[in-house]
Design a protein around this motif. Sequence first.
Motif, mmCIF file in Angstrom:
data_model
loop_
_atom_site.group_PDB
_atom_site.id
_atom_site.type_symbol
_atom_site.label_atom_id
_atom_site.label_comp_id
_atom_site.label_asym_id
_atom_site.label_seq_id
_atom_site.Cartn_x
_atom_site.Cartn_y
_atom_site.Cartn_z
ATOM 1 N N ALA A 88 0.719 -1.146 -0.154
ATOM 2 C CA ALA A 88 0.006 0.148 0.087
ATOM 3 C C ALA A 88 0.926 1.136 -0.055
ATOM 4 N N GLY A 89 1.747 1.436 -1.026
ATOM 5 C CA GLY A 89 2.731 2.469 -0.957
ATOM 6 C C GLY A 89 2.079 3.647 -1.364
ATOM 7 N N TRP A 90 0.812 3.500 -1.845
ATOM 8 C CA TRP A 90 0.065 4.794 -2.444
ATOM 9 C C TRP A 90 -0.304 5.654 -1.264
ATOM 10 N N VAL A 91 -0.254 5.396 -0.013
ATOM 11 C CA VAL A 91 -0.516 6.180 0.992
ATOM 12 C C VAL A 91 0.341 7.263 1.091
ATOM 13 N N GLY A 92 1.659 6.907 0.601
ATOM 14 C CA GLY A 92 2.364 8.123 0.688
ATOM 15 C C GLY A 92 2.246 9.174 -0.257
ATOM 16 N N GLN A 113 -8.598 0.433 -1.761
ATOM 17 C CA GLN A 113 -7.589 0.817 -1.001
ATOM 18 C C GLN A 113 -8.082 0.810 0.454
ATOM 19 N N LEU A 114 -9.204 0.698 0.741
ATOM 20 C CA LEU A 114 -10.096 0.478 1.945
ATOM 21 C C LEU A 114 -9.630 -1.075 2.417
ATOM 22 N N GLN A 115 -9.664 -2.058 1.439
ATOM 23 C CA GLN A 115 -9.575 -3.282 1.995
ATOM 24 C C GLN A 115 -7.855 -3.453 2.085
ATOM 25 N N MET A 116 -6.866 -2.543 1.444
ATOM 26 C CA MET A 116 -5.650 -2.847 1.783
ATOM 27 C C MET A 116 -5.172 -2.222 3.240
ATOM 28 N N LEU A 117 -6.071 -1.074 3.551
ATOM 29 C CA LEU A 117 -5.918 -0.774 5.001
ATOM 30 C C LEU A 117 -6.407 -1.582 5.817
ATOM 31 N N ALA A 118 -7.377 -2.525 5.769
ATOM 32 C CA ALA A 118 -7.758 -3.612 6.587
ATOM 33 C C ALA A 118 -6.684 -4.853 6.547
ATOM 34 N N LEU A 119 -6.196 -5.102 5.520
ATOM 35 C CA LEU A 119 -5.146 -5.867 5.568
ATOM 36 C C LEU A 119 -3.876 -5.633 6.160
ATOM 37 N N GLU A 134 -13.767 -13.839 1.299
ATOM 38 C CA GLU A 134 -14.075 -13.204 0.189
ATOM 39 C C GLU A 134 -13.600 -11.794 0.380
ATOM 40 N N ALA A 135 -12.416 -11.486 1.039
ATOM 41 C CA ALA A 135 -11.770 -10.138 1.452
ATOM 42 C C ALA A 135 -11.343 -9.544 0.246
ATOM 43 N N THR A 136 -11.204 -10.025 -0.861
ATOM 44 C CA THR A 136 -10.736 -9.338 -2.040
ATOM 45 C C THR A 136 -11.902 -9.211 -3.045
ATOM 46 N N ALA A 137 -12.944 -9.523 -2.832
ATOM 47 C CA ALA A 137 -14.115 -9.806 -3.602
ATOM 48 C C ALA A 137 -14.679 -8.197 -4.291
ATOM 49 N N GLU A 138 -14.547 -7.250 -3.471
ATOM 50 C CA GLU A 138 -14.895 -6.006 -3.887
ATOM 51 C C GLU A 138 -14.055 -5.009 -4.913
ATOM 52 N N ALA A 139 -13.092 -5.685 -5.107
ATOM 53 C CA ALA A 139 -11.935 -4.968 -6.063
ATOM 54 C C ALA A 139 -12.469 -5.084 -7.419
ATOM 55 N N ARG A 146 -3.873 -7.026 -7.354
ATOM 56 C CA ARG A 146 -3.079 -6.443 -6.332
ATOM 57 C C ARG A 146 -3.568 -6.665 -4.805
ATOM 58 N N LEU A 147 -4.881 -6.779 -4.668
ATOM 59 C CA LEU A 147 -5.356 -7.272 -3.379
ATOM 60 C C LEU A 147 -5.279 -8.876 -3.203
ATOM 61 N N ASP A 148 -5.105 -9.618 -4.262
ATOM 62 C CA ASP A 148 -4.663 -10.844 -3.946
ATOM 63 C C ASP A 148 -3.090 -11.160 -3.468
ATOM 64 N N ASP A 149 -2.300 -10.219 -4.188
ATOM 65 C CA ASP A 149 -1.057 -10.111 -3.701
ATOM 66 C C ASP A 149 -0.919 -9.785 -2.384
ATOM 67 N N ALA A 150 -1.825 -8.733 -1.869
ATOM 68 C CA ALA A 150 -1.684 -8.088 -0.399
ATOM 69 C C ALA A 150 -2.136 -9.051 0.561
ATOM 70 N N ALA A 151 -3.317 -9.744 0.269
ATOM 71 C CA ALA A 151 -3.760 -10.961 1.169
ATOM 72 C C ALA A 151 -2.785 -11.928 1.084
ATOM 73 N N ALA A 152 -1.960 -12.465 0.067
ATOM 74 C CA ALA A 152 -0.939 -13.565 0.096
ATOM 75 C C ALA A 152 0.188 -13.126 1.040
#
Length: 210
Positions: A88-92, A113-119, A134-139, A146-152
């Motif tokens: 989640a480097g986009w926060v910068g 972005q919200l799910q990345m914050l949750a992860l 189903e934490a990456t379902a909303e993307a 990107r969300l699948d990678d974040a979850a992994a």
Amino acid sequence: MVAVVGTTGAGKSTLAQIAAGLAAPTSGTARLGGIELVEADPGSLREQITMVSQEVHGFATTVAENLRVARPEADRSALVAALESVGAGWVGHLPQGLDTEVGQGGYRLDPMQLQMLALARVALADPQLVVLDEATAEASSAGARRLDDAAARVLQGRSGLVVAHRLSQAVAADRILVMSAGRIVESGTHDELRAAGGAYAELSRAWFGG
């Protein structure tokens, strides 16, 4: 990592809620370290198990305080490390970085972005078991990878129970559970279940083709 797959209404989310200690089984038991989840101390349970669902939650405050929900004492370096751990480097690049106000009246974050914050909150909490329902379902399709990678990344070094919205999420699991009508009807690896020619093989053909 255990992945759970099945058609809508198969019972996947109920299983996830039971595993996270958020629902009690109507029969049988759910245990962690020999202790039944329904009898465990809630505070201790939350330290050991964290769940992220497809419902996106954000708070009308700064990005930093959104993250500190998981660990109030976390300093800025810990927050940055948690964000980096999920990509989640986009926060910068937000107007005030970690101090950017988000939510109602603030900077509007999209579902990914919200799910990345949750992860990232999961990374801060550092539980033993992560339940992803189903934490990456909303993307959108663009953000799904990107969300699948974040979850992994969040699952690395931790046990995980993943309710898979996309069958591609299940391929790398150590074990896949196939549910139907509230029961586990198949269990095995991706290759084993494909070769078995059962319900998973049918789902796999529909998803991947061939």
